[in-house]
Every structure is written in structure tokens, then in C-alpha cells.
Design an enzyme around this catalytic site. Structure first.
Site, PDB file in Angstrom:
ATOM      1  N   ASN A 167      40.546  31.762  40.786  1.00 46.87           N
ATOM      2  CA  ASN A 167      41.530  32.129  41.811  1.00 46.87           C
ATOM      3  C   ASN A 167      40.778  32.459  43.096  1.00 46.87           C
ATOM      4  O   ASN A 167      39.558  32.462  43.129  1.00 46.87           O
ATOM      5  CB  ASN A 167      42.420  33.283  41.328  1.00 46.87           C
ATOM      6  CG  ASN A 167      41.620  34.529  41.056  1.00 46.87           C
ATOM      7  OD1 ASN A 167      41.016  35.102  41.948  1.00 46.87           O
ATOM      8  ND2 ASN A 167      41.580  34.948  39.787  1.00 46.87           N
ATOM      9  N   ASP A 194      45.153  35.359  34.091  1.00 40.98           N
ATOM     10  CA  ASP A 194      46.083  35.748  33.027  1.00 40.98           C
ATOM     11  C   ASP A 194      45.850  34.949  31.746  1.00 40.98           C
ATOM     12  O   ASP A 194      46.157  35.408  30.665  1.00 40.98           O
ATOM     13  CB  ASP A 194      47.528  35.556  33.501  1.00 40.98           C
ATOM     14  CG  ASP A 194      47.897  36.591  34.550  1.00 40.98           C
ATOM     15  OD1 ASP A 194      47.470  37.750  34.380  1.00 40.98           O
ATOM     16  OD2 ASP A 194      48.572  36.244  35.537  1.00 40.98           O
ATOM     17  N   LYS A 205      31.287  18.056  28.265  1.00 37.82           N
ATOM     18  CA  LYS A 205      32.062  17.642  29.434  1.00 37.82           C
ATOM     19  C   LYS A 205      33.152  16.672  29.001  1.00 37.82           C
ATOM     20  O   LYS A 205      32.874  15.704  28.283  1.00 37.82           O
ATOM     21  CB  LYS A 205      31.116  16.986  30.447  1.00 37.82           C
ATOM     22  CG  LYS A 205      31.812  16.711  31.754  1.00 37.82           C
ATOM     23  CD  LYS A 205      30.893  16.072  32.758  1.00 37.82           C
ATOM     24  CE  LYS A 205      31.739  15.521  33.890  1.00 37.82           C
ATOM     25  NZ  LYS A 205      31.055  14.520  34.662  1.00 37.82           N
ATOM     26  N   PRO A 218      43.078  39.149  27.586  1.00 43.82           N
ATOM     27  CA  PRO A 218      43.363  40.577  27.402  1.00 43.82           C
ATOM     28  C   PRO A 218      43.703  41.201  28.748  1.00 43.82           C
ATOM     29  O   PRO A 218      43.144  40.801  29.774  1.00 43.82           O
ATOM     30  CB  PRO A 218      42.033  41.138  26.877  1.00 43.82           C
ATOM     31  CG  PRO A 218      40.990  40.165  27.318  1.00 43.82           C
ATOM     32  CD  PRO A 218      41.669  38.828  27.351  1.00 43.82           C
ATOM     33  N   ILE A 251      42.938  44.022  30.838  1.00 43.21           N
ATOM     34  CA  ILE A 251      41.863  45.023  30.795  1.00 43.21           C
ATOM     35  C   ILE A 251      42.399  46.394  31.223  1.00 43.21           C
ATOM     36  O   ILE A 251      42.142  47.406  30.565  1.00 43.21           O
ATOM     37  CB  ILE A 251      40.685  44.577  31.697  1.00 43.21           C
ATOM     38  CG1 ILE A 251      40.225  43.177  31.267  1.00 43.21           C
ATOM     39  CG2 ILE A 251      39.539  45.563  31.629  1.00 43.21           C
ATOM     40  CD1 ILE A 251      39.304  42.493  32.253  1.00 43.21           C
ATOM     41  N   PHE A 255      45.759  47.769  40.593  1.00 37.51           N
ATOM     42  CA  PHE A 255      46.254  47.155  41.823  1.00 37.51           C
ATOM     43  C   PHE A 255      47.487  46.327  41.512  1.00 37.51           C
ATOM     44  O   PHE A 255      47.632  45.817  40.391  1.00 37.51           O
ATOM     45  CB  PHE A 255      45.171  46.258  42.448  1.00 37.51           C
ATOM     46  CG  PHE A 255      44.214  47.048  43.285  1.00 37.51           C
ATOM     47  CD1 PHE A 255      43.263  47.859  42.692  1.00 37.51           C
ATOM     48  CD2 PHE A 255      44.285  47.010  44.677  1.00 37.51           C
ATOM     49  CE1 PHE A 255      42.405  48.624  43.457  1.00 37.51           C
ATOM     50  CE2 PHE A 255      43.423  47.765  45.450  1.00 37.51           C
ATOM     51  CZ  PHE A 255      42.485  48.569  44.846  1.00 37.51           C
ATOM     52  N   LYS A 315      51.766  49.322  32.616  1.00 37.82           N
ATOM     53  CA  LYS A 315      50.330  49.293  32.317  1.00 37.82           C
ATOM     54  C   LYS A 315      49.826  50.654  31.839  1.00 37.82           C
ATOM     55  O   LYS A 315      48.730  50.740  31.308  1.00 37.82           O
ATOM     56  CB  LYS A 315      49.550  48.873  33.559  1.00 37.82           C
ATOM     57  CG  LYS A 315      49.982  47.524  34.120  1.00 37.82           C
ATOM     58  CD  LYS A 315      48.897  46.519  33.974  1.00 37.82           C
ATOM     59  CE  LYS A 315      49.267  45.210  34.650  1.00 37.82           C
ATOM     60  NZ  LYS A 315      48.290  44.170  34.408  1.00 37.82           N
TER      61      LYS A 315
HETATM   62  O1  C5P Z   1      49.418  42.082  35.925  1.00 41.39           O
HETATM   63  P1  C5P Z   1      48.789  41.996  37.263  1.00 41.39           P
HETATM   64  O2  C5P Z   1      47.703  40.975  37.322  1.00 41.39           O
HETATM   65  O3  C5P Z   1      49.702  41.904  38.417  1.00 41.39           O
HETATM   66  O4  C5P Z   1      48.147  43.462  37.404  1.00 41.39           O
HETATM   67  C1  C5P Z   1      47.222  43.756  38.348  1.00 41.39           C
HETATM   68  C2  C5P Z   1      46.306  44.866  37.896  1.00 41.39           C
HETATM   69  O5  C5P Z   1      45.935  44.689  36.525  1.00 41.39           O
HETATM   70  C3  C5P Z   1      45.026  44.857  38.650  1.00 41.39           C
HETATM   71  O6  C5P Z   1      44.571  46.193  38.744  1.00 41.39           O
HETATM   72  C4  C5P Z   1      44.086  44.012  37.774  1.00 41.39           C
HETATM   73  O7  C5P Z   1      42.741  44.308  37.993  1.00 41.39           O
HETATM   74  C5  C5P Z   1      44.542  44.401  36.389  1.00 41.39           C
HETATM   75  N1  C5P Z   1      44.414  43.351  35.368  1.00 41.39           N
HETATM   76  C6  C5P Z   1      43.478  43.468  34.351  1.00 41.39           C
HETATM   77  N2  C5P Z   1      43.398  42.512  33.363  1.00 41.39           N
HETATM   78  C7  C5P Z   1      44.214  41.457  33.382  1.00 41.39           C
HETATM   79  C8  C5P Z   1      45.178  41.310  34.394  1.00 41.39           C
HETATM   80  C9  C5P Z   1      45.237  42.268  35.385  1.00 41.39           C
HETATM   81  O8  C5P Z   1      42.703  44.440  34.358  1.00 41.39           O
HETATM   82  N3  C5P Z   1      44.135  40.541  32.414  1.00 41.39           N
END
Ligand code: C5P
Length: 397
Positions: free
Chosen positions: A208, A276, A286, A303, A305, A323, A341
Site C-alpha cells: 500500500n 488486511d 516466480k 492477524p 495486530i 489509528f 479493537k
Molecule cells: O482496521 P483498520 O486497518 O482500519 O485499523 C487501523 C488500525 O489498526 C491502525 O492502528 C493499524 O495500525 C491497526 N492494524 C493492525 N493490524 C492489522 C490491521 C490494522 O495493527 N492487521
């Protein structure tokens, strides 16, 4: 400046030991007192005479130096310093530290001390990547040992990769950060930052556009207030800040593993743009263009995190911050995300195209806590980071 600070510098055996000579000079220039310890292997690379001449003091070099023992015992030697720096830290010395061995002066000092320790590893890339060294690194991080480097690049042995000792200015910045007095001195803080790369095959990946700018600014601001910062970053375009321990990862799974290795911390800030999904059908080879048609990629969820750490029953950081990048109904969506969360604070921002925030240098955020939503005026990402760091310091006070 490091005036009145006392640094015990342990010089391990490796070609990078020559940089330790310059390190001594630069530390003394800044007013620090440097007590040098030269390991037996270190003395194969630099001479005790050069080390003691630059330090302006006696060099300690053997556990059974009986005169030194009567002048100053190794226990006292290890505790009189404000900081112990190991540069270069060899694979061997790190293994001894991880195992708690005390069979020479350097390892004995490191076992006997209650002073903070910062190490600058230097070794061949294969040695660094070896599972045994990686295990030792994990143990040392858990023990609270600070790291500076290693960097990636050409090595004296002709190979290329991670293993080069950090340069002297980087080591100095880490020493200054470790000794900095501020409202967050003594607090251990984790920051995730940057994007993740999820492989499709050995040469392709899904990524991304995160630059890592906001996470980097937050790590820098926390270190400036005296925090010990462990900065876990995906492949960002912005370089990591100086004076923090950097752990580089590629995938979401690796990022979670690095976070788990780093815990416990008092504060955890999740600024990374974690993918995600990962490609569950990723190929070891490859993927070739064939007449059989286009490749089909299968995805599986990564996962979460932030949610994993926020939901921990034992060892949860006292303050977990996430965030939320939203494009509509920012406060409503971010408030729901905070609950979903299980984190304490959410920093929400509007990343819809018209705001120019994504990829820009400014940010307009809303801080969402249990007490409600608080709009911060639009300001530079560095300023957002400083304000957040101050807010964290206030919350911990
Ligand atoms: O679910 P979303 O991506 O909108 O949530 C954003 C927050 O969740 C951010 O703080 C991001 O660092 C954290 N996050 C994470 N692991 C993921 C997806 C998002 O720690 N797999």
C-alpha cells in the site's frame, strides 16, 4: 551533549572495531568520560595503546587482571557507568549475553551490571540471519537490551546484506537518546509504522502507499522526551528516526511476531498500514506467464495486530493507541473502531482525497478516548507527533 556522562565501552572482536576508535573520540568531544574494555578478540583488531590513548584512560582487557581488580572490581566497573555500549557486538558476545555466560571480562561485566546496555551488532550477513543469532536477538530484546543497527550494505568479507555495524553518528544518536532525560525517561514504548508487503511469489508482492511519515515522526517525538522506543517498521519510504531500536519486517505476520517479541511495553502505538490480507496461494517460485491463462490468487485474512495486543489478558500495555484513516463519518466510524479493537485511544483522520492528507506533510486528527472526541487543528505531522507524545507523557505521569 554528554557532559558528565560516563560510558563503559566494550569493544568486541570484529573488523568494525576500528570504528570504536572514532566513537571514543566523538564521545569525548561531547564531554563524556569513556572507560574502554577491549575483549581479547577485539585486541586482534585494534591495539590497547590506541584505545587507551584516545580514551585518555587505562583500558581494561582481561578478567584476571589482578592489579585492575584491586583498583576497581569488575562489579563496580560495570555499575559505575551511566550506560554500557558494546561496539562492535559480535555474534559470539551476543550469544554469551543471551545465555548469561561470564567467562571473560566483557561477558562478566554484562552479566554483573544493572546499568542500561546498548549494543551495535556487527557480523557477517549469514551469521546475523542464522536462526541461532535471531533467537539470541529475541532474548536480548526481551531482556531490555537496546540495539543500534546493524545496517544493510557491503561488508568487509565481500558479502552484502544486514550485518554492517551502525555508523558512529548513528551510535552517538542512540547513546544520546538512551541518556536523554525527559518526562518519558525509563518508559518503554513500541511504535509500528509503514506498510507491509505480502508476497505473491519471490519477486512480487501486494503493498500500500503508506510512507511511514507519521509513525516515524511519532517515534522521534517519543525518543525526544526520553522514551526507549522500539520501532517496528515495514518497508517504508521515509528512513527510520535516529536514537530508536529499529526492527525491520516485511509482512503482517512478521510484524505481529516482532511486536510479540518486543512486549512487555508500557505504551504501544500502531501507526502501521497493515495489509488486511495475505496471498495464501503465494508461490515459492516466480509465477510464469503461461498459455493456461491468468494466475488465480487466493487470499486469507492477516492477524489484526492492534486488536490482538489490545485484547491481551496478561501483559497488555497500559496504553494501547490505534489509528483510523476514514473517508466519511470520521468520528462515528473511529469511535466504533475504538470499541471493536479494544484500544484505549484512537487517532482518527479524514483521508478523503480533498483533504490532501494522504502522502502530504500535514494532518488534521481527532483524538478519541474514553472521555470522547477532541479535534486537533490541522498541523504538520511532526507537530501532531509532538503533541501526541506530550499527551502520552501526561497520561503516564
Ligand atoms: O482496521 P483498520 O486497518 O482500519 O485499523 C487501523 C488500525 O489498526 C491502525 O492502528 C493499524 O495500525 C491497526 N492494524 C493492525 N493490524 C492489522 C490491521 C490494522 O495493527 N492487521
Amino acid at each position: 551533549m554528554l557532559g558528565s556522562k560516563h560510558i563503559l565501552l566494550i569493544i568486541g572482536g570484529g573488523i568494525a572495531a576500528y570504528k570504536a576508535l572514532d566513537l571514543i573520540r566523538r564521545l569525548r568531544e561531547r564531554g563524556a568520560t569513556v572507560t574502554p574494555v577491549l575483549s581479547r578478540a577485539g585486541s586482534e583488531f585494534v591495539t590497547p595503546l590506541s584505545v587507551s590513548a584516545l580514551a585518555g584512560r587505562k583500558v581494561f582487557s582481561d578478567l584476571f587482571d589482578l592489579t585492575a581488580e584491586s583498583e576497581m572490581g569488575h562489579i563496580e566497573l560495570s555499575r559505575s557507568a551511566d550506560l554500557i555500549v558494546v561496539a562492535p557486538a559480535t555474534a559470539d558476545l551476543m550469544a554469551k549475553m543471551a545465555q548469561g555466560q561470564a567467562n571473560d571480562l566483557a561477558s562478566t561485566l554484562l552479566l554483573a551490571t544493572d546499568t542500561p546496555v546498548l549494543i551495535a551488532p556487527a557480523m557477517n550477513v549469514r551469521m546475523w540471519q542464522h536462526p541461532a543469532t535471531q533467537r539470541n536477538i529475541e532474548v536480548l530484546r526481551k531482556d531490555g537490551i537496546g540495539f543500534v543497527g546493524p545496517n544493510e550494505g557491503d561488508m568487509a568479507c565481500g558479502e552484502h546484506g544486514p550485518g554492517r555495524m551502525a555508523e558512529v553518528p548513528e551510535i552517538i544518536a542512540s547513546i544520546e537518546a538512551a541518556l536523554r532525560e525527559g518526562p518519558l525517561t525509563g518508559r518503554r514504548v513500541l511504535v509500528t509504522s509503514g506498510p507491509t508487503h505480502e508476497p505473491i511469489d519471490p519477486v512480487r508482492y501486494i503493498a500500500n502507499r503508506s510512507s511511514g511519515a507519521q509513525g516515524t515522526a511519532i517515534a522521534r517525538a517519543l525518543a525526544a522526551l526520553g522514551a526507549e522506543v522500539i520501532f517496528i517498521t515495514g518497508p517504508a519510504t521515509v528512513p527510520p528516526p535516529e536514537g530508536v531500536s529499529v526492527i525491520r519486517v516485511e509482512t503482517a505476520k512478521e510484524m505481529l511476531a516482532a511486536v510479540e517479541t518486543t512486549l512487555p511495553v508500557e505504551v504501544a502505538i500502531f501507526a502501521a498500514a497493515v495489509a488486511d490480507w495475505h496471498v495464501s496461494s503465494a508461490s515459492d517460485q516466480k509465477i510464469k506467464k503461461t498459455k493456461a491463462g491468468l494466475p488465480r490468487l487466493e487470499f486469507a485474512e492477516n492477524p489484526d495486530i492492534l486488536a490482538t495486543v489490545a485484547g491481551m489478558v496478561t501483559g497488555r500495555p497500559g496504553l494501547v493507541i490505534g489509528f483510523a484513516a476514514e473517508t466519511d463519518d470520521v468520528i462515528e466510524n473511529a469511535t466504533a473502531k475504538r470499541a471493536r479493537k479494544g484500544c484505549d485511544w484512537i487517532i482518527a483522520n479524514d483521508v478523503s482525497h480533498a483533504t490532501g492528507i494522504m502522502g502530504g506533510s500535514e494532518n488534521a486528527v481527532t483524538l478519541i478516548t474514553a472521555a470522547g472526541a477532541e479535534d486537533w487543528p490541522r498541523m504538520g505531522k511532526d507537530q501532531v507527533a509532538r503533541q501526541l507524545a506530550e499527551r502520552i507523557a501526561k497520561a503516564l505521569a
